[in-house]
Design a protein around this motif. Sequence first.
Motif, PDB file in Angstrom:
ATOM      1  N   ASN A 125       0.865  -1.178   0.000  1.00  0.00           N
ATOM      2  CA  ASN A 125       0.000   0.000   0.000  1.00  0.00           C
ATOM      3  C   ASN A 125       0.900   1.224   0.000  1.00  0.00           C
ATOM      4  O   ASN A 125       1.522   1.539   1.015  1.00  0.00           O
ATOM      5  CB  ASN A 125      -0.898  -0.042   1.246  1.00  0.00           C
ATOM      6  CG  ASN A 125      -1.411   1.326   1.672  1.00  0.00           C
ATOM      7  OD1 ASN A 125      -1.443   2.264   0.896  1.00  0.00           O
ATOM      8  ND2 ASN A 125      -1.810   1.429   2.926  1.00  0.00           N
ATOM      9  N   SER A 127       1.668   4.995   0.336  1.00  0.00           N
ATOM     10  CA  SER A 127       0.955   6.048   1.059  1.00  0.00           C
ATOM     11  C   SER A 127       1.483   7.452   0.760  1.00  0.00           C
ATOM     12  O   SER A 127       0.777   8.428   0.999  1.00  0.00           O
ATOM     13  CB  SER A 127       1.036   5.796   2.571  1.00  0.00           C
ATOM     14  OG  SER A 127       2.395   5.712   2.995  1.00  0.00           O
ATOM     15  N   SER A 218      -6.264   3.210   0.708  1.00  0.00           N
ATOM     16  CA  SER A 218      -5.381   2.134   1.163  1.00  0.00           C
ATOM     17  C   SER A 218      -5.421   0.918   0.229  1.00  0.00           C
ATOM     18  O   SER A 218      -5.543  -0.223   0.665  1.00  0.00           O
ATOM     19  CB  SER A 218      -5.722   1.704   2.596  1.00  0.00           C
ATOM     20  OG  SER A 218      -5.518   2.778   3.496  1.00  0.00           O
TER      21      SER A 218
END
Length: 295
Positions: A125, A127, A218
């Motif tokens: 994920n 970010s 996410s």
Amino acid sequence: MLTIKNFSFQITRLMVALAFVASVPAVFAAATWTQNLQQDCQINATSQACAGIPSVTVSGWTTGTGSTASPTTGTTFAAATVYNWGTGLGVVSGNENSSATGPHAIDNGYGIEALMLNFTSGPVNLSSLAIGWNGTDNPCISANNGTGSCASSATGGKVNYNDSDLSVLAWAGAAGTKPTMVGSGLLSAGWSLVGNYANVGASNGTTAGGTATINAASTYSSYWLISAYSVAYGTGTNLGGGNDSFKVLSVSGNTCSGTVTGTTCNKTPEPGSLALLGAALVGFVATRRRKQATR
């Protein structure tokens, strides 16, 4: 002797214990990391495996066609060279000059350029992105010879970079399949738009320190595309379809502690959470045995 009344009492105690465990915030194993691409990816090549954790292979892609003297824009992605001159990773199309003066950024001057990240150890994920050199903070740089002015026209292979909009896409195709690069049709070929981000330059005031926060949903994927903005990815506030340019210094993200279904992480509790449940059950059994022993 265990009566119905006593049994009901014991069940009540057990339910209270389980409720206590459930009230404890869930703790999940999480691996948060920053991958320094500028440091770990050293070779100028169309594809390279970079050092660092997690393991990642980067590759360059472009829809730019033609030559440096007469650049044109196509609709299908082809391999391009990933360049690292110390200010972040960029992409050089075949219709750009790859000399020491550049250009070496990811741009959309003549074709859409993109950096693909393949996390070979599994889905992640992403970010945030740390941006290095960019067109917002370094405007009016000619695309092919490193010099120019804002007054010069975008002809003859010259583009005055003055913006740094980008798009991030994640591969959401069938499990085990590799991404398809088909130009303007990416969003209908298995790629999912994570987001379009305007003006990601280091000093524009909206992305402090040149760090752009991305991926609010996410999303998890093994393949990520960091692309110069294209209207094919949608529209939005302050997004422009030309003169965007930037280099990527690093990416930050998380590794799923459980299993990934599609682009969603199914988290697995850490042993500590399970231990709390076990302790509650052991306490219940011990209490019951003590009471039985005193009868």
